[in-house]
Scaffold this active site. Structure first.
Site, PDB file in Angstrom:
ATOM      1  N   ASP A 190     -13.271  -2.377   0.654  1.00  0.00           N
ATOM      2  CA  ASP A 190     -12.942  -3.726   0.150  1.00  0.00           C
ATOM      3  C   ASP A 190     -14.038  -4.257  -0.783  1.00  0.00           C
ATOM      4  OD1 ASP A 190     -10.474  -4.071   1.405  1.00  0.00           O
ATOM      5  OD2 ASP A 190     -11.391  -4.826   3.249  1.00  0.00           O
ATOM      6  N   SER A 211       0.798  -1.232   0.000  1.00  0.00           N
ATOM      7  CA  SER A 211       0.000   0.000   0.000  1.00  0.00           C
ATOM      8  C   SER A 211       0.831   1.282   0.000  1.00  0.00           C
ATOM      9  CB  SER A 211      -0.959   0.004   1.196  1.00  0.00           C
ATOM     10  OG  SER A 211      -1.891  -1.037   1.056  1.00  0.00           O
ATOM     11  N   GLY A 232      -5.433 -11.481  -7.230  1.00  0.00           N
ATOM     12  CA  GLY A 232      -5.715 -10.747  -5.994  1.00  0.00           C
ATOM     13  C   GLY A 232      -5.276  -9.294  -6.003  1.00  0.00           C
ATOM     14  N   ASP A 272     -22.734   3.328   6.554  1.00  0.00           N
ATOM     15  CA  ASP A 272     -23.679   2.211   6.590  1.00  0.00           C
ATOM     16  C   ASP A 272     -23.089   0.913   6.050  1.00  0.00           C
ATOM     17  OD1 ASP A 272     -25.607   3.658   7.763  1.00  0.00           O
ATOM     18  OD2 ASP A 272     -26.759   4.048   5.928  1.00  0.00           O
ATOM     19  N   LYS A 317      -9.341  -4.842  11.336  1.00  0.00           N
ATOM     20  CA  LYS A 317     -10.482  -4.238  10.634  1.00  0.00           C
ATOM     21  C   LYS A 317     -11.755  -4.172  11.478  1.00  0.00           C
ATOM     22  CE  LYS A 317      -8.931  -5.390   6.000  1.00  0.00           C
ATOM     23  NZ  LYS A 317      -9.266  -5.864   4.673  1.00  0.00           N
TER      24      LYS A 317
END
Ligand code: ATR
Length: 289
Positions: free
Chosen positions: A101, A17, A252, A77, A65
């Site tokens: 995600d 990242s 992925g 939401d 997470k």
């Protein structure tokens, strides 16, 4: 002063990242820096205080997470329904949590399906961890029906029961031994990480040709696998088999890229430089493996 961003994870050493986000900031002339933060759970309180005081935004990865939600002032939401946050925006000390995600996996899948409507398609998801849950949520929101199966069936049951209430599309949990096919197959297990010695003669059931051949698209969310007998970290044995059968494959890195694209939008309010981020991901991936 450059704005501070980063990824919270444990371990965080191999995160791709920073390369992706720093390349995006540079290309868009955003004065910002993004670093990996490998934090142990005992240090999480202090780290999140620092985030509130000094950071403009944060990516959240495994294993935080879910636990990170208690540090937030608001949660959107989608993230609330998924039960996991992978993105935090800091609005002057007010921390808001999001989940990108599911958007990342939706984009990775729909860009391959292109033409036909996704409504009514059947997606088979293997695994029932946080990633499987976010993917199931995303696919249901596209109108796909989801069969979710997991070695420990009770976890798949829990996801199916919770998500079924939210959408018109159907979600069912399946017995592990029932290998019914569909349109799209997604491996969201950590099987490859757990089994680095896998050989072509010793593949898991979800790589079986008779199971695979009916699918149109096969995705594997694993992108950092180091299998001794399969040198390409993106082409898992599942994707190799699917390709041999002439099916479309999604590696992925795509989900990783597109969830980062959505993070960039949340942090800057601007469109992300996707091609630059794609290239940074590819180069950093090669450098690390
Ligand atoms: P994540 O949050 O990234 O999805 P996780 O919560 O650790 O990660 O989930 C890993 C998933 O891989 C689980 O669904 C796990 O199955 P169990 O719930 O039965 O543990 C699945 N998994 C790991 N090793 C596996 C194996 N050898 N065979 C089948 N499934 C496996």
């Amino acid at each position: 002063m450059a704005k501070k961003y980063g990824i919270l994870a444990y371990p965080a050493g191999h995160s791709l990242s920073p390369a992706v986000h720093n390349a995006a900031f540079k290309a868009m002339k955003v004065r910002a820096e993004y670093k990996a933060h490998e934090i142990e759970e005992v240090d999480l309180d202090d780290f999140m205080k620092m985030v509130r005081n000094n950071f403009a935004g944060l990516s959240v990865s495994l294993p935080y997470k879910e636990i990170v939600i208690k540090y937030l002032d608001e949660i959107d939401d989608h993230a609330r329904r998924i039960g996991a946050v992978n993105t935090i925006v800091n609005n002057n000390g007010f921390l808001v949590g999001y989940n990108t995600d599911f958007l990342g996996s939706n984009k990775a899948i729909t860009e391959v399906i292109k033409g036909p409507s996704t409504k009514g398609m059947i997606a088979v998801i293997i695994g029932a961890g946080g990633a499987a849950r976010a993917i199931a949520y995303g696919l249901l929101s596209l109108g796909m029906n989801v069969w979710i199966k997991n070695r420990t069936k009770s976890k798949a049951d829990a996801i199916a029961i919770e998500l079924a209430e939210l959408f018109d599309a159907e979600i069912h949990s399946e017995e592990w031994d029932n290998w019914q096919t569909g349109d799209i197959l997604i491996n969201a297990t950590s099987f490859w990480i757990q089994n680095p010695d896998t050989t072509a003669e010793n593949l898991p059931k979800f790589c079986d040709e008779n199971f695979l051949r009916e699918f149109k698209v096969v995705m594997d969310i694993s992108y950092n696998v180091h299998l001794k007998n399969f040198p390409d970290p993106l082409m898992t044995p599942l994707l190799i088999k699917a390709k041999e059968l002439g099916l479309k494959t999604i590696s992925g890195d795509k989900m990783l890229l597109y969830q980062a694209v959505e993070q960039f939008k949340l942090w800057t309010g601007e469109e992300a430089p996707i091609e630059i981020m794609r290239k940074a991901l590819e180069e950093e991936g090669k450098r690390c493996f």
